[in-house]
Design a protein around this motif. Structure first.
Motif, PDB file in Angstrom:
ATOM      1  N   ALA A   1       0.834  -1.204   0.000  1.00  0.00           N
ATOM      2  CA  ALA A   1       0.000   0.000   0.000  1.00  0.00           C
ATOM      3  C   ALA A   1       0.868   1.254   0.000  1.00  0.00           C
ATOM      4  CB  ALA A   1      -0.928  -0.003   1.205  1.00  0.00           C
ATOM      5  N   GLY A   2       1.946   1.236   0.782  1.00  0.00           N
ATOM      6  CA  GLY A   2       2.849   2.382   0.821  1.00  0.00           C
ATOM      7  C   GLY A   2       3.486   2.644  -0.528  1.00  0.00           C
ATOM      8  N   GLN A   3       3.842   1.570  -1.224  1.00  0.00           N
ATOM      9  CA  GLN A   3       4.429   1.724  -2.555  1.00  0.00           C
ATOM     10  C   GLN A   3       3.423   2.354  -3.526  1.00  0.00           C
ATOM     11  OE1 GLN A   3       6.110  -1.900  -4.111  1.00  0.00           O
ATOM     12  NE2 GLN A   3       6.626  -0.994  -6.089  1.00  0.00           N
ATOM     13  N   LEU A   4       2.165   1.957  -3.426  1.00  0.00           N
ATOM     14  CA  LEU A   4       1.139   2.519  -4.299  1.00  0.00           C
ATOM     15  C   LEU A   4       0.924   4.003  -4.023  1.00  0.00           C
ATOM     16  CD1 LEU A   4      -1.394  -0.436  -4.265  1.00  0.00           C
ATOM     17  CD2 LEU A   4      -0.006   0.319  -6.196  1.00  0.00           C
TER      18      LEU A   4
ATOM     19  N   SER B   1      -8.589   2.716  -8.739  1.00  0.00           N
ATOM     20  CA  SER B   1      -7.616   1.785  -8.157  1.00  0.00           C
ATOM     21  C   SER B   1      -7.276   2.182  -6.728  1.00  0.00           C
ATOM     22  CB  SER B   1      -6.337   1.752  -9.012  1.00  0.00           C
ATOM     23  OG  SER B   1      -6.597   1.231 -10.300  1.00  0.00           O
ATOM     24  N   LEU B   2      -7.064   3.469  -6.498  1.00  0.00           N
ATOM     25  CA  LEU B   2      -6.728   3.936  -5.148  1.00  0.00           C
ATOM     26  C   LEU B   2      -7.908   3.780  -4.195  1.00  0.00           C
ATOM     27  CD1 LEU B   2      -4.635   7.081  -6.120  1.00  0.00           C
ATOM     28  CD2 LEU B   2      -3.781   5.000  -5.006  1.00  0.00           C
ATOM     29  N   LYS B   3      -9.119   3.976  -4.688  1.00  0.00           N
ATOM     30  CA  LYS B   3     -10.305   3.742  -3.849  1.00  0.00           C
ATOM     31  C   LYS B   3     -10.399   2.265  -3.467  1.00  0.00           C
ATOM     32  CE  LYS B   3     -13.354   7.532  -5.278  1.00  0.00           C
ATOM     33  NZ  LYS B   3     -14.621   7.882  -5.979  1.00  0.00           N
ATOM     34  N   LYS B   4     -10.030   1.407  -4.385  1.00  0.00           N
ATOM     35  CA  LYS B   4     -10.027  -0.025  -4.097  1.00  0.00           C
ATOM     36  C   LYS B   4      -9.026  -0.340  -2.993  1.00  0.00           C
ATOM     37  CE  LYS B   4      -9.494  -4.475  -6.510  1.00  0.00           C
ATOM     38  NZ  LYS B   4      -9.237  -5.089  -7.846  1.00  0.00           N
ATOM     39  N   VAL B   5      -7.859   0.280  -3.060  1.00  0.00           N
ATOM     40  CA  VAL B   5      -6.845   0.099  -2.015  1.00  0.00           C
ATOM     41  C   VAL B   5      -7.401   0.553  -0.672  1.00  0.00           C
ATOM     42  CG1 VAL B   5      -4.605   0.908  -1.178  1.00  0.00           C
ATOM     43  CG2 VAL B   5      -4.883   0.262  -3.581  1.00  0.00           C
ATOM     44  N   ALA B   6      -8.023   1.736  -0.654  1.00  0.00           N
ATOM     45  CA  ALA B   6      -8.560   2.274   0.598  1.00  0.00           C
ATOM     46  C   ALA B   6      -9.643   1.368   1.175  1.00  0.00           C
ATOM     47  CB  ALA B   6      -9.118   3.676   0.356  1.00  0.00           C
ATOM     48  N   THR B   7     -10.500   0.837   0.311  1.00  0.00           N
ATOM     49  CA  THR B   7     -11.561  -0.065   0.767  1.00  0.00           C
ATOM     50  C   THR B   7     -10.982  -1.334   1.364  1.00  0.00           C
ATOM     51  OG1 THR B   7     -13.121   0.788  -0.879  1.00  0.00           O
ATOM     52  CG2 THR B   7     -13.577  -1.397   0.026  1.00  0.00           C
TER      53      THR B   7
END
Length: 519
Positions: free
Chosen positions: A441-444, A462-468
């Motif tokens: 997550a940090g790399q993204l 994509s970032l919203k998917k990470v946050a979810t």
């Protein structure tokens, strides 16, 4: 209606594109103007206005299979290359830094999207890139000589005004799948398409049938049904000319069409599936279709054979042995015979997918692995290998392939997308691996900080998917501490964004905000 000389030039050019091509051009290709920022687009449209030429805008990505299909069947044609001089060709690579912001400007999301504009920048229509290339060119030749926006045509149709056959064809062959609610809210599409199909009867039979099929497929997507339409669908399937003309709809929407007109299991559905299978088999054997289109017909046959199988069932039982043999034989032949890199990316990925849908996982894995070295985007195939392993319950293999796909992926939007997929797999398959999840997550977030388009369209999703995923994963003190550190990192990213870009700043700040405090 006044004749528009600018679009007459385009029509003349595109009419020539329908002619058979014996070989690809050996000279320079289409003079695409690359665009990744508003200034690029403004310059291209300035050129178009000055030269009184229309604009054809293409939105795609290097790895995208249907984009590669366009490159293999349309963009490389000698006559298309020659006649592209009659319009301004603008290409947006979704992985160019900042390009996702243009997705918001033009309301495009899916790859590929093709949009035709007038010289003054007005959107005329979105082209059905999934249809047969010659068919699309014929529609353009017939329907775009006036340069009339499809939005205006739709308004007249809904108001009950008389339309020409060409205008009905413009509506029938509009790119409804890439509309992004430019013409209609998604909730109104099924009913409106059905109304258009009814209103167009007796004017252009092919457009009428297409509008009707699209309305039925959309209806089924909304879980509704229309059993009274069964005889009409059977008629289309039995007619070789009609089914060939509607090839792309029948191959991609077979399950929805069956469920719409035969909503219950039993003899009626069984008979319809048999008739549908026969029509798809005929298309699968049609040498006038591209190899990808023929495989799509085979995919439709497999989808119908799985119709009453659980959607995520990895090992469907009792699929017909001849169908499995066809899947193996055609996939093997495609891998052996295709030499064009663009066609390979389109066809091999489709072949591997349909093998998996048939439960032939070993064949699918072997096909993908054999194609890695010859693919210009092997990370896409690696992602498919990860998906194969995941569906079979091979967790370690799935994570290995997803990680490798992320590591090898190229382009800011694609790296965020593939990284989000990898993170999702980690959270699902290895939630106890806090260091790995936090690192990924940090790399993204670090990569998002480098691209001005990271908080738009595909990258934002994509970032919203990470946050979810992080919110769902955050269940223990250790995990909460990791999410806290990631939030601090993201706060720094948000703080460094251009202050004049309120949209990006709001999207960034809302990602890991506590519930009820979204920006």
């Amino acid at each position: 209606m006044k004749h528009n000389p600018c679009f007459a030039a385009l029509v003349t050019a595109l009419l020539l594109v329908t002619a058979p091509v014996s070989q690809a051009s050996t000279g320079p290709g289409v003079s695409w103007q690359a665009a990744a920022a508003d200034a690029d687009i403004d310059r291209a449209f300035g050129d178009a206005k000055a030269s009184k030429k229309p604009v054809l805008l293409y939105w795609g990505a290097k790895w995208c299979p249907p984009c590669n299909q366009l490159k293999a069947t349309l963009f490389n044609r000698a006559d298309f290359i020659e006649q592209s001089k009659a319009f301004v060709a603008v290409g947006i690579d979704g992985d160019a830094p900042g390009a996702q912001k243009l997705g918001t400007r033009f309301k495009v999301r899916g790859y590929p999207t093709l949009i035709l504009f007038s010289p003054n920048g007005s959107e005329i229509t979105r082209l059905p890139g999934e249809a047969d290339a010659g068919q699309v060119m014929k529609v353009l030749q017939l329907g775009l000589s006036s340069g009339r926006p499809v939005k205006a045509v739709l308004a007249d149709a809904r108001a009950g005004r008389k339309l020409s056959a060409n205008e009905w064809r413009l509506l029938g062959f509009y790119g409804w799948d890439t509309d992004e609610q430019q013409l209609l809210p998604a909730s109104q599409r099924a009913a409106t398409l059905a109304q258009l199909a009814k209103a167009s009867e007796g004017v252009d039979a092919e457009a009428t049938t297409r509008l009707w099929l699209k309305s039925i497929g959309t209806l089924a997507g909304g879980k509704a049904s229309a059993p009274a339409q069964l005889p009409r669908l059977r008629g289309v399937l039995a007619d070789a000319a009609q089914s060939r003309a509607q090839m792309d709809v029948l191959t991609t929407e077979a399950p929805d069409l069956v469920k719409a007109v035969a909503p219950s299991t039993g003899g009626t559905r069984t008979q319809l599936v048999a008739e549908f299978d026969a029509a798809l088999k005929r298309l699968n054997e049609d040498a006038t279709l591209s190899r990808a289109d023929r495989l799509n017909a085979l995919q439709g046959r497999i989808d119908l054979a799985r119709l009453d199988v659980a959607k995520d069932e990895p090992h469907p039982q009792n699929l017909p042995a001849p169908l499995l043999a066809d899947a193996r034989e055609q996939a093997t032949r495609a891998n052996r015979e295709i030499t064009d890199g663009f066609e390979r990316q389109a066809v091999v990925t489709e072949a591997a997918y349909l093998l998996g849908r048939a439960g032939l996982w070993k064949d699918s894995d072997e096909l993908l692995q054999s194609a890695l070295a010859r693919s210009h985007s092997p990370y896409y195939l690696m992602s498919q290998l990860g998906g194969n392993a995941r569906k079979q319950g091979r967790k370690a293999d799935a994570l290995r392939w997803y990680e490798e796909a992320f590591n090898k992926s190229e382009g800011p939007a694609t790296r965020l997308q593939w990284g989000a997929n990898y993170l999702t797999a980690l959270v699902e398959l290895s939630p106890e691996d806090t260091p790995r999840i936090e690192k990924t997550a940090g790399q993204l977030f670090a990569e998002a900080a480098k691209d001005p388009g990271s908080f738009y369209e595909r990258s934002e999703r994509s970032l919203k998917k990470v946050a979810t995923q992080l919110a769902d994963w955050n269940k223990s003190p250790v995990q909460a501490a990791a999410v806290g550190r990631l939030k601090a990192q993201l706060d720094g990213v948000c703080g460094r964004l251009d202050g004049s870009d309120a949209k990006a700043k709001s999207a960034c700040q809302g990602l890991l905000a506590p519930a009820g405090k979204k920006a």
